[in-house]
Design a protein around this motif. Structure first.
Motif, PDB file in Angstrom:
ATOM      1  N   GLY A 349       0.830  -1.215   0.000  1.00 28.99           N
ATOM      2  CA  GLY A 349       0.000   0.000   0.000  1.00 28.99           C
ATOM      3  C   GLY A 349       0.862   1.261   0.000  1.00 28.99           C
ATOM      4  O   GLY A 349       0.642   2.182  -0.808  1.00 28.99           O
ATOM      5  N   ILE A 350       1.859   1.276   0.864  1.00 28.87           N
ATOM      6  CA  ILE A 350       2.706   2.469   0.946  1.00 28.87           C
ATOM      7  C   ILE A 350       3.514   2.615  -0.345  1.00 28.87           C
ATOM      8  O   ILE A 350       3.729   3.734  -0.838  1.00 28.87           O
ATOM      9  CB  ILE A 350       3.608   2.392   2.194  1.00 28.87           C
ATOM     10  N   ALA A 351       3.929   1.483  -0.914  1.00 28.96           N
ATOM     11  CA  ALA A 351       4.646   1.548  -2.191  1.00 28.96           C
ATOM     12  C   ALA A 351       3.755   2.176  -3.259  1.00 28.96           C
ATOM     13  O   ALA A 351       4.206   3.022  -4.049  1.00 28.96           O
ATOM     14  CB  ALA A 351       5.095   0.156  -2.607  1.00 28.96           C
ATOM     15  N   ALA A 352       2.481   1.779  -3.265  1.00 28.19           N
ATOM     16  CA  ALA A 352       1.553   2.337  -4.256  1.00 28.19           C
ATOM     17  C   ALA A 352       1.411   3.844  -4.064  1.00 28.19           C
ATOM     18  O   ALA A 352       1.435   4.617  -5.038  1.00 28.19           O
ATOM     19  CB  ALA A 352       0.195   1.644  -4.126  1.00 28.19           C
ATOM     20  N   VAL A 353       1.281   4.265  -2.799  1.00 27.34           N
ATOM     21  CA  VAL A 353       1.170   5.697  -2.515  1.00 27.34           C
ATOM     22  C   VAL A 353       2.439   6.418  -2.993  1.00 27.34           C
ATOM     23  O   VAL A 353       2.362   7.454  -3.668  1.00 27.34           O
ATOM     24  CB  VAL A 353       0.976   5.935  -0.993  1.00 27.34           C
ATOM     25  N   THR A 354       3.602   5.857  -2.657  1.00 26.32           N
ATOM     26  CA  THR A 354       4.862   6.486  -3.050  1.00 26.32           C
ATOM     27  C   THR A 354       4.978   6.561  -4.569  1.00 26.32           C
ATOM     28  O   THR A 354       5.476   7.532  -5.140  1.00 26.32           O
ATOM     29  CB  THR A 354       6.044   5.660  -2.490  1.00 26.32           C
ATOM     30  N   LEU A 355       4.484   5.529  -5.217  1.00 26.17           N
ATOM     31  CA  LEU A 355       4.587   5.449  -6.675  1.00 26.17           C
ATOM     32  C   LEU A 355       3.733   6.513  -7.345  1.00 26.17           C
ATOM     33  O   LEU A 355       4.183   7.183  -8.284  1.00 26.17           O
ATOM     34  CB  LEU A 355       4.143   4.048  -7.111  1.00 26.17           C
ATOM     35  N   ALA A 356       2.511   6.698  -6.829  1.00 28.49           N
ATOM     36  CA  ALA A 356       1.553   7.461  -7.629  1.00 28.49           C
ATOM     37  C   ALA A 356       0.958   8.675  -6.932  1.00 28.49           C
ATOM     38  O   ALA A 356       0.560   9.639  -7.591  1.00 28.49           O
ATOM     39  CB  ALA A 356       0.422   6.524  -8.061  1.00 28.49           C
ATOM     40  N   LEU A 357       0.880   8.638  -5.604  1.00 21.00           N
ATOM     41  CA  LEU A 357       0.034   9.637  -4.953  1.00 21.00           C
ATOM     42  C   LEU A 357       0.803  10.754  -4.242  1.00 21.00           C
ATOM     43  O   LEU A 357       0.196  11.560  -3.536  1.00 21.00           O
ATOM     44  CB  LEU A 357      -0.924   8.944  -3.965  1.00 21.00           C
TER      45      LEU A 357
END
Lengths: 570, 570
Positions: A349-357
């Motif tokens: 989840g945090i990786a996704a946030v770091t990637l895109a958000l």
């Protein structure tokens, strides 16, 4: 063997859909909840905010593979961030590449030490941090952290890792207080304190189920982040001088290599050791407490390996030192995490946030984060514990007080080192004057009690001396003094019996003292006997010449000694 | 009060002619005997030979006023001279006025520390030097000192305070061996070894009384000094390159003022502390041993004050650090000294020599002194003690081994510091895993013994756990682990009784662990009881909330707990 070092092999085969569902939910909740604190603690350590996110991705994966607690959540935590900042300030300037590099070296050193301690099964080492020292250290650190956040709340510059340097630089800049920043910071602070104190009750009154109310009350910081970010975006507060997070480079954490610079490594050795020990103690006590609630057990030595692995992972992914955090873990537990897999989901989840958000975080005011940190760390200040320690033991309290004062005045490292040394010193001092008592027989029984506290019968030619402590170098001479004083004060004495029921160890120094006592009593015509010597102590004595040289005998019980010796008065 | 700090007031009023005669004889003998060693130890410390004489005058007067031992003789001793040399080499160059100045500062600091420790009654502090560490340190120092004298015996240059630096500089200069010097040094060495081993027996065979034979055998060094000095004078050896004492300024010791230089004082603080501690331990063990032989007692804290006074006196009279020396004291004792007045007579004797007879010492070869020192210090190497420690305890032996190796390789300070820290660390480690045993009743008695070692009766719903150690921060967590493992392994368990007969202390950390154990057992439906809690421990527990929160009771005896709990199985 492999299972011992990779606990995932134990639980993964039994992993099923039900567990997966619970872990997935926990992972999502943790993702949302820990983003503000991850950013905040990176800033507390003097690092760019994004480092906090990076340190919440790979380290979590490492813990999922290696950890033994089903609910522990690792990542940047307040106290470790403070110690990191204090350590790095000594070797580099915040904002420079050297500072980032030093953070990686610190993570690697700390990870290496933790892993090594785990493999060598040296978990007991952390026991030297006594509870009063830890409590004092946490209380003082809470105050230090809150003080360091005051500058962000006021929108002024301030730096330092002691109360003196912080208040000095605050006092110099307080005239430049930035009112819009203070409004946001102060407002958030008041809101968060209210949510923490009354939030759950208010939500319950609205008719929410207890579990949901508890979880939502914990979401206060997330709500504050969302609202103040929107506010800052809407009012374009960054144009008006309110510090915001700003651009965060998107994308996954880069692969980083901590450089090898002997002098830097050497300078960070002691800080890394202290960070490792404090981090481990915080993490393992948390893990044990929650494991106990579910009747599970964690393995402290494997936990060292797991935290070591997490920190090494942080070192290679542009992170910072991490450990099992109090608030993240409680969130994870309350959200119903069942296995370390929840950590993997949170990492994704945090990786996704770091990637895109990350663009969404542009307008997040630093003052909001400062308020979150301040409210979180003030729970570390444990006044009841301080009061209770004062009441229970002045000696423990003095170790605590020294830790608090030195942490505030001289910094975190001086505080914790002094606390540890003082508590060890005080313990040695207490055992260096062992309690001993002359005992006599309770008439008509086989029981023997202190002659000063009970009505007992005794014989003038026999002294029964009970020793209430292990005999070792620090108290060996004191024993000699005690026995010599006894012999000097009782001219009719013919037998001295040392009752060793509380003696768990006789070291080489004490053995020499016993030898000296035996020789000296022999010169005075007094016979030395032992009684109630424990098995392991006796086994060891048999390896020396002492038992052959001893003038008297070894009795199995005090009664046997009394029975034998009280008769043959000459 | 005054008598406590000036013990001379106690014994002087009873001083009479008989005592005076004995002391006078002892004083004369000591004067003759200690001159060679006083010169030698000053040279060992890198100081001019005369400093050794100066340090044997006023310090002896100070000890006569302040000391409590009737036979202790203070002055320069080998081990302290070695430590002095090592400390001074770090701050000044031998032969310069700064070096002499530093020796005064070191004496003053050491004297100040000893006096302060005595006034604060901190004599127990030296107990942290365990016997194995002292024995190891003395053995290694003996080897170091002998190695440092090898250069004087060979007539070559060499310097250093570690085995490596000494052998390196010796190896480089061994080609320049000065044969006449080696002849004198080697001859003296062989003679002294022979006298020490066979001298007394040979004199007895000549028909001398035992006491005189013993005394004359000890006079070997004096004889060697006289013979080699005459030889050097007759053959004019100083013209042929044999190093001799040379001119010694005549006259009484000058009054000196140790200068105040902050950086010098700071640099000498740790060496002064170590010199004080080692010197005090050597002196007080010697004093206690001889006092015991005469059924007298010495006061360790007043001894600190007395040695402190002696060192302060040395600092103001161009001296060097002093302590109660092994060989001087034995000479004094054997010569029949009755009171500290013998020290005063020796001081007067040495003062007379210094005043008038120093020209006689001109031709005394340095190699003779080197041989005297070598023979004297090799008795410090205590192989039987090393073997005995190995046999008795690997743990004590390891502290000893580390002390020996580090003293040889890194120097005296590193050696003793590492030894002390390691022995404290090992003690803490040993107590960090307290021995505990499940006990059961010996059928038909009120006695309870380890269930694994004896045939006992027990009940599946009651566990009697005897704890064989005080509970404190280093072992509190281990206790938790033990209890939790016990509860996990016995599903039928309803009562856990902790038998505290060997628990002399429960500190704040252990109290928290007991709290945690109580809470966790409560969750599992198990009741926690205590038994045989000692008075002082109980008093302290009553100051906390623990006893109120505890689910079970405090039983006076294990039998009472058994009697009560074994019945009510549910």
């Amino acid at each position: 063997m492999l299972k011992r070092y990779l606990p995932i092999l134990t639980w993964l085969p039994h992993y099923n859909r039900r567990l997966c569902g619970a872990d997935l939910l926990a992972g999502v909740i943790v993702t949302v909840m820990v983003i503000p604190q991850s950013l905040a603690y990176a800033i507390l350590a003097g690092l760019p905010a994004v480092v906090g996110l990076y340190a919440s991705i790979l380290p979590l994966l490492a813990y999922t593979l290696l950890g033994t607690s089903s609910t522990l959540a690792v990542g940047p935590v307040a106290i470790i961030a403070l110690m990191t900042g204090a350590a790095l300030a000594g070797v580099a300037t915040p904002g420079t590449p050297e500072y980032l590099q030093a953070a990686l070296v610190l993570s690697l050193l700390s990870g290496g030490m933790l892993t090594l301690m785990g493999l060598l099964r040296l978990g007991f080492f952390t026991n030297f941090l006594s509870h009063p020292v830890i409590a004092g250290f946490l209380s003082a650190s809470g105050i230090l952290i809150a003080a360091s956040q005051a500058a962000h709340l006021l929108g002024v510059e301030a730096s330092g890792y002691t109360v003196a340097s912080l208040s000095l630089s605050l006092a110099g800049n307080i005239g430049e207080t930035h009112w819009p920043t203070l409004a946001i910071g102060g407002g958030t602070l008041v809101f968060l304190v209210w949510v923490r104190r009354r939030g759950k009750a208010a939500l319950l009154r609205l008719g929410l189920p207890t579990a949901l109310a508890a979880l939502l009350a914990r979401a206060g910081p997330v709500l504050a982040v969302v609202v103040t970010t929107l506010l800052a975006w809407w009012l374009a507060l960054d144009q008006r001088g309110v510090a915001v997070i700003g651009d965060i480079p998107g994308g996954l954490p880069p692969f980083t290599l901590p450089g090898y610079d002997t002098s830097l490594w050497r300078a960070l050795l002691v800080p890394a050791l202290l960070i490792s020990m404090v981090g481990f103690v915080e993490s393992v006590s948390m893990g044990q407490m929650l494991a106990a609630k579910r009747r599970q057990r964690i393995s402290p030595n494997q936990e060292l390996v797991a935290l070591g692995g997490s920190n090494i992972a942080a070192a290679f992914s542009a992170g910072m030192p991490v450990t099992g955090g109090l608030s993240r873990t409680v969130i994870n537990f309350d959200a119903g995490a069942q296995t370390p897999m929840a950590g993997l989901f949170a990492a994704l989840g945090i990786a996704a946030v770091t990637l895109a958000l990350t663009p969404l975080l542009y307008h997040l005011p630093i003052a909001t984060l400062a308020a979150t940190i301040s409210v979180a760390v003030l729970t570390l200040v444990d006044i009841p514990m301080i009061r209770q320690t004062w009441r229970y033991s002045r000696s423990d309290f003095s170790a605590m007080a020294v830790t608090i004062v030195l942490t505030l005045v001289e910094g975190v490292e001086a505080g914790i080192i002094a606390g540890v040394l003082l508590s060890i010193g005080l313990f040695l001092y207490r055992t260096s004057r062992p309690h001993s008592a002359l005992v006599g027989r309770i008439p008509g029984t086989e029981h023997f009690r202190n002659v000063e506290r009970h009505d007992t019968e005794s014989a003038s030619h026999v002294a029964l001396l009970r020793i209430d402590e292990s005999l070792y170098f620090a108290n060996a001479r004191y024993l000699e003094d005690t026995v010599y004083a006894l012999v000097a004060s009782r001219p009719a004495l013919e037998h001295v019996v040392l009752i060793c029921s509380a003696v768990n160890l006789i070291d080489a120094s004490a053995l020499e003292s016993l030898d000296a006592i035996n020789a000296r009593l022999k010169d005075s015509g007094v016979t030395l006997h032992l009684a109630e010597v424990k098995g392991p102590v006796m086994d060891r004595l048999k390896r020396s010449d002492f038992l052959d040289d001893m003038t008297g005998r070894v009795f199995l019980s005090t009664y046997a000694a009394w029975h034998e010796l009280s008769r043959d008065a000459t």
